[in-house]
Design a protein around this motif. Structure first.
Motif, short mmCIF file in Angstrom:
data_model
loop_
_atom_site.label_atom_id
_atom_site.label_comp_id
_atom_site.label_asym_id
_atom_site.label_seq_id
_atom_site.Cartn_x
_atom_site.Cartn_y
_atom_site.Cartn_z
N PHE A 101 0.81 -1.21 0.00
CA PHE A 101 0.00 0.00 0.00
C PHE A 101 0.85 1.27 0.00
O PHE A 101 1.95 1.30 0.56
CB PHE A 101 -0.90 0.04 1.24
N ASN A 102 0.32 2.31 -0.61
CA ASN A 102 0.86 3.66 -0.47
C ASN A 102 -0.28 4.55 0.00
O ASN A 102 -0.93 5.24 -0.80
CB ASN A 102 1.46 4.15 -1.79
N ILE A 103 -0.52 4.51 1.29
CA ILE A 103 -1.60 5.23 1.93
C ILE A 103 -1.07 5.94 3.16
O ILE A 103 0.04 5.67 3.64
CB ILE A 103 -2.76 4.29 2.35
N ILE A 132 -8.99 -0.63 5.06
CA ILE A 132 -9.40 -1.48 6.19
C ILE A 132 -10.72 -2.17 5.90
O ILE A 132 -10.93 -3.34 6.24
CB ILE A 132 -9.50 -0.63 7.48
N GLU A 133 -11.63 -1.45 5.24
CA GLU A 133 -12.96 -1.98 4.97
C GLU A 133 -13.07 -2.69 3.62
O GLU A 133 -14.16 -2.95 3.13
CB GLU A 133 -13.98 -0.84 5.06
N ASN A 134 -11.92 -2.98 3.00
CA ASN A 134 -11.85 -3.73 1.74
C ASN A 134 -12.47 -3.00 0.55
O ASN A 134 -13.08 -3.62 -0.33
CB ASN A 134 -12.48 -5.12 1.88
N ARG A 186 -6.17 -5.73 0.13
CA ARG A 186 -5.61 -7.07 0.29
C ARG A 186 -6.74 -8.03 0.65
O ARG A 186 -6.97 -8.37 1.81
CB ARG A 186 -4.53 -7.06 1.37
N CYS A 187 -7.49 -8.45 -0.38
CA CYS A 187 -8.63 -9.34 -0.13
C CYS A 187 -9.02 -10.06 -1.41
O CYS A 187 -8.61 -9.69 -2.50
CB CYS A 187 -9.82 -8.55 0.43
N GLU A 188 -9.84 -11.09 -1.26
CA GLU A 188 -10.39 -11.79 -2.41
C GLU A 188 -11.40 -10.89 -3.11
O GLU A 188 -12.00 -10.00 -2.50
CB GLU A 188 -11.08 -13.09 -1.95
N LEU A 189 -11.63 -11.16 -4.39
CA LEU A 189 -12.58 -10.37 -5.16
C LEU A 189 -13.96 -10.40 -4.53
O LEU A 189 -14.67 -9.39 -4.49
CB LEU A 189 -12.63 -10.89 -6.60
N SER A 190 -14.35 -11.54 -4.01
CA SER A 190 -15.68 -11.67 -3.40
C SER A 190 -15.83 -10.81 -2.15
O SER A 190 -16.95 -10.49 -1.74
CB SER A 190 -15.95 -13.13 -3.05
N ASP A 191 -14.72 -10.44 -1.53
CA ASP A 191 -14.76 -9.63 -0.31
C ASP A 191 -14.57 -8.14 -0.59
O ASP A 191 -14.74 -7.31 0.32
CB ASP A 191 -13.68 -10.09 0.68
N CYS A 192 -14.21 -7.80 -1.82
CA CYS A 192 -14.01 -6.39 -2.17
C CYS A 192 -15.36 -5.70 -2.31
O CYS A 192 -16.24 -6.17 -3.03
CB CYS A 192 -13.21 -6.27 -3.46
N LYS A 193 -15.52 -4.55 -1.64
CA LYS A 193 -16.80 -3.86 -1.62
C LYS A 193 -16.95 -2.82 -2.72
O LYS A 193 -17.96 -2.13 -2.79
CB LYS A 193 -17.00 -3.21 -0.25
N TYR A 211 -3.33 -11.16 -4.44
CA TYR A 211 -4.74 -10.91 -4.73
C TYR A 211 -4.86 -10.10 -6.02
O TYR A 211 -5.10 -8.90 -6.02
CB TYR A 211 -5.39 -10.17 -3.56
N GLN A 212 -4.71 -10.81 -7.14
CA GLN A 212 -4.74 -10.15 -8.45
C GLN A 212 -6.16 -9.99 -9.00
O GLN A 212 -6.37 -9.15 -9.89
CB GLN A 212 -3.90 -10.95 -9.45
N ASP A 213 -7.10 -10.77 -8.52
CA ASP A 213 -8.45 -10.73 -9.09
C ASP A 213 -9.09 -9.35 -8.93
O ASP A 213 -9.82 -8.89 -9.83
CB ASP A 213 -9.34 -11.79 -8.45
N VAL A 214 -8.83 -8.70 -7.81
CA VAL A 214 -9.40 -7.36 -7.59
C VAL A 214 -8.81 -6.38 -8.60
O VAL A 214 -9.53 -5.57 -9.20
CB VAL A 214 -9.14 -6.89 -6.15
#
Length: 238
Positions: free
Chosen positions: A101-103, A225-227, A168-175, A136-139
């Motif tokens: 991340f760069n945040i 944090i909240e995906n 940093r999450c699976e595509l299904s968890d990305c909001k 996690y490339q799918d996102v």
């Protein structure tokens, strides 16, 4: 209208994220890649001025894109590309896709963001891309083109750049995408230094890396944090 596009990073010319970004950018114009010959993370906006910078052509992994390695920093890559290598001033500079991340406060040290801030100095539209983990490339695959297109269309004020971070999450968890995230000013670092040794009065210290994952509403840190994918503007100095 097709654009002249300059792409760089701080992970080095061999980084898969660099080539993924170059391949996506080809939809919008002619792509040149100028990237460091090795890792240059945490070099911020530094550039080379007391020594020579060397560049040389390398085999491109994206057909139609010209690629060069550079002995200098990511900022050097932008300067060399924009001022010397490209036949015309680039219409846009993109950096990434950075691994990590760069945040928040890390933006101060990021050479990925530093390179696009250099582009902003030269009044070039610029976008930085980062991802929490290469696992996690799918996102990235799902959202990259849409975000790139929007960031190319949406105007920036003088000295501003776009800063994009994939969670940093699976595509299904990305909001989804959270636009207009401001840079978090929340207490982020919990770093410390451990003493490793002392010889002749000189202490050897090693940084112990730590982060406080608690961001205020509306910030890039809270979005991650909240995906959510965080997209926001970063202001250059001056």
């Amino acid at each position: 209208m097709l654009m002249n596009i300059l792409i760089t990073n701080d992970d080095g010319i061999a980084s898969p994220g660099l080539w993924k970004l170059a391949e996506a950018a080809q939809r919008y114009g002619k792509v040149w890649i100028v990237a460091p010959d090795g890792e240059r993370s945490a070099m911020s906006h530094s550039y080379t001025w007391r020594e020579s910078v060397k560049i040389w052509p390398v085999s491109s992994m994206v057909e139609g894109a010209e690629a060069y390695a550079c002995s200098g920093t990511p900022t050097d890559c932008v300067r060399v590309g924009a001022l010397k290598l490209l036949p015309d001033k680039p219409d846009v500079v993109m950096a990434g896709i950075n691994s990590g991340f760069n945040i928040s406060h890390d933006i101060q040290y990021s050479a990925t963001v530093g390179s696009v801030l250099e582009a902003a100095f030269w009044n070039i539209h610029a976008i930085a891309f980062s991802q929490g983990s290469v696992e996690y490339q799918d996102v990235v695959d799902q959202y990259l083109l849409n975000i790139m297109e929007e960031c190319l269309k949406r105007p920036l004020e003088k000295g501003q750049v776009w800063n994009v971070n994939f969670p940093r999450c699976e595509l299904s968890d990305c909001k989804g995408i959270r636009w207009d995230c401001r840079v978090s000013q929340d207490p982020f670092y919990v770093d410390t230094y451990e003493e490793e040794s002392e010889v002749d009065g000189k202490k050897s210290l090693r940084l112990v890396y730590g982060r406080n994952w608690n961001g205020s509403e509306g910030t890039d840190l809270r979005a991650i944090i909240e995906n959510y994918i965080s997209v926001g503007k970063v202001n250059n100095i001056g």
